[in-house]
Design a protein around this motif. Structure first.
Motif, PDB file in Angstrom:
ATOM      1  N   GLU A  67       4.353  -2.837   1.580  1.00  0.00           N
ATOM      2  CA  GLU A  67       3.081  -3.334   2.112  1.00  0.00           C
ATOM      3  C   GLU A  67       2.087  -2.201   2.333  1.00  0.00           C
ATOM      4  N   ASP A  68       2.538  -1.099   2.934  1.00  0.00           N
ATOM      5  CA  ASP A  68       1.647   0.026   3.207  1.00  0.00           C
ATOM      6  C   ASP A  68       1.062   0.594   1.913  1.00  0.00           C
ATOM      7  N   LYS A  69       1.917   0.756   0.904  1.00  0.00           N
ATOM      8  CA  LYS A  69       1.458   1.357  -0.359  1.00  0.00           C
ATOM      9  C   LYS A  69       0.521   0.412  -1.111  1.00  0.00           C
ATOM     10  N   PHE A  70       0.826  -0.874  -1.089  1.00  0.00           N
ATOM     11  CA  PHE A  70      -0.043  -1.843  -1.766  1.00  0.00           C
ATOM     12  C   PHE A  70      -1.374  -1.994  -1.026  1.00  0.00           C
ATOM     13  N   ARG A  71      -1.338  -1.993   0.311  1.00  0.00           N
ATOM     14  CA  ARG A  71      -2.580  -2.100   1.074  1.00  0.00           C
ATOM     15  C   ARG A  71      -3.539  -0.952   0.744  1.00  0.00           C
ATOM     16  N   ALA A  72      -2.978   0.246   0.599  1.00  0.00           N
ATOM     17  CA  ALA A  72      -3.814   1.413   0.302  1.00  0.00           C
ATOM     18  C   ALA A  72      -4.552   1.238  -1.025  1.00  0.00           C
ATOM     19  N   ILE A  73      -3.919   0.547  -1.972  1.00  0.00           N
ATOM     20  CA  ILE A  73      -4.549   0.274  -3.269  1.00  0.00           C
ATOM     21  C   ILE A  73      -5.571  -0.848  -3.144  1.00  0.00           C
ATOM     22  N   CYS A 121       7.862  -9.131  -4.737  1.00  0.00           N
ATOM     23  CA  CYS A 121       7.204 -10.444  -4.907  1.00  0.00           C
ATOM     24  C   CYS A 121       6.843 -11.062  -3.564  1.00  0.00           C
ATOM     25  N   MET A 122       7.737 -10.938  -2.591  1.00  0.00           N
ATOM     26  CA  MET A 122       7.498 -11.492  -1.257  1.00  0.00           C
ATOM     27  C   MET A 122       6.291 -10.823  -0.607  1.00  0.00           C
ATOM     28  N   VAL A 123       6.257  -9.496  -0.664  1.00  0.00           N
ATOM     29  CA  VAL A 123       5.142  -8.755  -0.064  1.00  0.00           C
ATOM     30  C   VAL A 123       3.834  -9.087  -0.788  1.00  0.00           C
ATOM     31  N   ALA A 124       3.892  -9.146  -2.125  1.00  0.00           N
ATOM     32  CA  ALA A 124       2.695  -9.466  -2.910  1.00  0.00           C
ATOM     33  C   ALA A 124       2.122 -10.825  -2.509  1.00  0.00           C
ATOM     34  N   LYS A 125       2.989 -11.811  -2.358  1.00  0.00           N
ATOM     35  CA  LYS A 125       2.542 -13.156  -1.992  1.00  0.00           C
ATOM     36  C   LYS A 125       1.851 -13.149  -0.630  1.00  0.00           C
ATOM     37  N   GLU A 126       2.433 -12.417   0.328  1.00  0.00           N
ATOM     38  CA  GLU A 126       1.846 -12.353   1.667  1.00  0.00           C
ATOM     39  C   GLU A 126       0.491 -11.651   1.655  1.00  0.00           C
ATOM     40  N   ILE A 186      -3.322  -4.821  -8.782  1.00  0.00           N
ATOM     41  CA  ILE A 186      -2.043  -4.124  -8.973  1.00  0.00           C
ATOM     42  C   ILE A 186      -1.202  -4.816 -10.040  1.00  0.00           C
ATOM     43  N   ILE A 187      -0.645  -4.015 -10.933  1.00  0.00           N
ATOM     44  CA  ILE A 187       0.431  -4.453 -11.833  1.00  0.00           C
ATOM     45  C   ILE A 187       1.637  -3.598 -11.488  1.00  0.00           C
ATOM     46  N   HIS A 188       2.698  -4.231 -11.028  1.00  0.00           N
ATOM     47  CA  HIS A 188       3.897  -3.490 -10.621  1.00  0.00           C
ATOM     48  C   HIS A 188       5.027  -3.722 -11.613  1.00  0.00           C
ATOM     49  N   ASP A 238      -9.401 -12.129  -3.048  1.00  0.00           N
ATOM     50  CA  ASP A 238     -10.109 -11.794  -4.286  1.00  0.00           C
ATOM     51  C   ASP A 238      -9.282 -10.874  -5.180  1.00  0.00           C
ATOM     52  N   ALA A 239      -8.134 -10.447  -4.710  1.00  0.00           N
ATOM     53  CA  ALA A 239      -7.312  -9.475  -5.438  1.00  0.00           C
ATOM     54  C   ALA A 239      -6.264 -10.167  -6.300  1.00  0.00           C
ATOM     55  N   LYS A 240      -5.683  -9.378  -7.198  1.00  0.00           N
ATOM     56  CA  LYS A 240      -4.577  -9.851  -8.035  1.00  0.00           C
ATOM     57  C   LYS A 240      -3.427  -8.840  -7.941  1.00  0.00           C
ATOM     58  N   ILE A 241      -2.225  -9.368  -7.780  1.00  0.00           N
ATOM     59  CA  ILE A 241      -1.012  -8.550  -7.833  1.00  0.00           C
ATOM     60  C   ILE A 241      -0.033  -9.263  -8.755  1.00  0.00           C
ATOM     61  N   THR A 242       0.381  -8.596  -9.813  1.00  0.00           N
ATOM     62  CA  THR A 242       1.372  -9.154 -10.732  1.00  0.00           C
ATOM     63  C   THR A 242       2.598  -8.260 -10.724  1.00  0.00           C
ATOM     64  N   VAL A 243       3.753  -8.862 -10.451  1.00  0.00           N
ATOM     65  CA  VAL A 243       5.014  -8.116 -10.454  1.00  0.00           C
ATOM     66  C   VAL A 243       5.759  -8.467 -11.733  1.00  0.00           C
ATOM     67  N   ILE A 244       5.906  -7.495 -12.614  1.00  0.00           N
ATOM     68  CA  ILE A 244       6.614  -7.702 -13.877  1.00  0.00           C
ATOM     69  C   ILE A 244       8.070  -7.307 -13.694  1.00  0.00           C
ATOM     70  N   ASP A 245       8.957  -8.235 -13.952  1.00  0.00           N
ATOM     71  CA  ASP A 245      10.397  -7.941 -13.942  1.00  0.00           C
ATOM     72  C   ASP A 245      10.717  -7.260 -15.271  1.00  0.00           C
ATOM     73  N   THR A 246      10.918  -5.952 -15.248  1.00  0.00           N
ATOM     74  CA  THR A 246      11.168  -5.233 -16.506  1.00  0.00           C
ATOM     75  C   THR A 246      12.498  -5.610 -17.130  1.00  0.00           C
ATOM     76  N   LEU A 247      13.398  -6.229 -16.326  1.00  0.00           N
ATOM     77  CA  LEU A 247      14.753  -6.549 -16.797  1.00  0.00           C
ATOM     78  C   LEU A 247      15.427  -5.303 -17.344  1.00  0.00           C
TER      79      LEU A 247
END
Length: 289
Positions: free
Chosen positions: A70-76, A100-105, A83-85, A112-121
């Motif tokens: 959360e702290d690192k994403f908030r700074a961005i 994913c949980m933190v991104a949703k919250e 963010i694309i993670h 107005d922001a977008k956060i996409t978490v890519i599961d690299t598998l």
């Protein structure tokens, strides 16, 4: 159009030169010896970590920390950036779900922001290869959605092969049975391992002897390349305190394929907890899995 940032986790084994080049924000993964937890502000050099394992100490791995994410994403987000993670395989850790949980919250707050978490598998330098590709696309002018679409396709081409020197650590993590570990160690059998298309660790048989196991990595690689292989994409070689073997793998790749750009780095302790000292990994772009 809003600017965006491409982030990843420390299990990507992203070399410092690329962290500096791209300004990459890294979400730490944790590991511990006894009550001492490492991975964020407190870190241990990989060679010291593997020497302690070699001397009989048994570390534990831990997932990422939602508060730190959360702290690192908030700074961005506070800079007005999306963010694309690129996340460590969801099939091997709960870290993807934590992000994913933190991104949703956060998206409930930053509407107005977008956060996409890519599961690299995938794992380790396989994540690094994807991150380099994503940043190259960004620098060429690709949009947020174009990068996501491209990486989702790109990741299906990325292969990860491993061998370990001691089956005990895989047995301790529930990857192989105790009987297999005992018999394999007695017969000097080295497992041939890979990451599947579903992001799981697969055991693909055993090789007798270390040298054959090292060469086997490149032989498998050769069989998974074709006329569509892009040999300009970097190859990753990771090692657990066995740089000479990593160099040998890199040399074999150069001798037997058209790949020339090879990144060598340590296997991060949070992954090394499960592989043990002297593990080797080879990551590259090949046929779709």
């Amino acid at each position: 159009m809003r600017n965006y940032c491409i982030t990843t986790d420390s299990n990507s084994d992203l070399p410092k030169e690329f962290i500096d080049k791209f300004g990459t924000v890294i979400i730490p993964q944790y590991y511990s010896f006894g009550d001492t937890v490492y991975g964020d502000e407190l870190n241990m050099p990989p060679n010291e970590f593997y020497e302690r394992m070699k001397n009989g100490e048994l570390p534990q791995s831990q997932a990422n920390n939602p508060a730190v994410i959360e702290d690192k994403f908030r700074a961005i987000l506070d800079k007005g950036m999306d963010i694309i993670h690129l996340a460590f395989s969801s099939a091997l850790s709960g870290s993807y779900n934590n992000v994913c949980m933190v991104a949703k919250e956060l998206l409930e707050e930053y509407q107005d922001a977008k956060i996409t978490v890519i599961d690299t598998l995938n794992v380790s330098l396989a994540e690094t290869i994807m991150l380099i590709k994503a940043n190259e696309l960004k620098e060429s002018g690709a949009s947020y959605d174009e990068v996501i679409s491209a990486i989702e396709e790109f990741k299906t081409h990325i292969h990860s092969l491993f061998t370990v020197n001691d089956l005990f650590h895989l047995q301790r993590g529930g990857r192989v049975s105790k009987t297999t570990a005992v018999i394999g160690s007695a017969l000097n059998l080295k497992p041939s391992l890979s990451i599947t298309a579903e992001g799981k660790l697969s055991s693909d048989g055993t090789i007798r002897g270390r040298k054959k196991a090292v060469r086997n990595l490149v032989e498998i690689m050769q069989n998974s390349l074709d006329e569509n292989t892009d040999f300009n994409i970097p190859v990753g070689v990771v090692h657990a305190n066995c740089i000479e073997d990593a160099q040998a793998v890199a040399n074999l790749v150069k001798e037997n394929t058209k790949f020339t750009n090879i990144i060598i780095n340590d296997i991060s302790p949070s992954i090394g907890t499960h592989t043990g000292p002297l593990a080797l990994g080879l990551m590259y772009y090949g046929k779709v899995q």
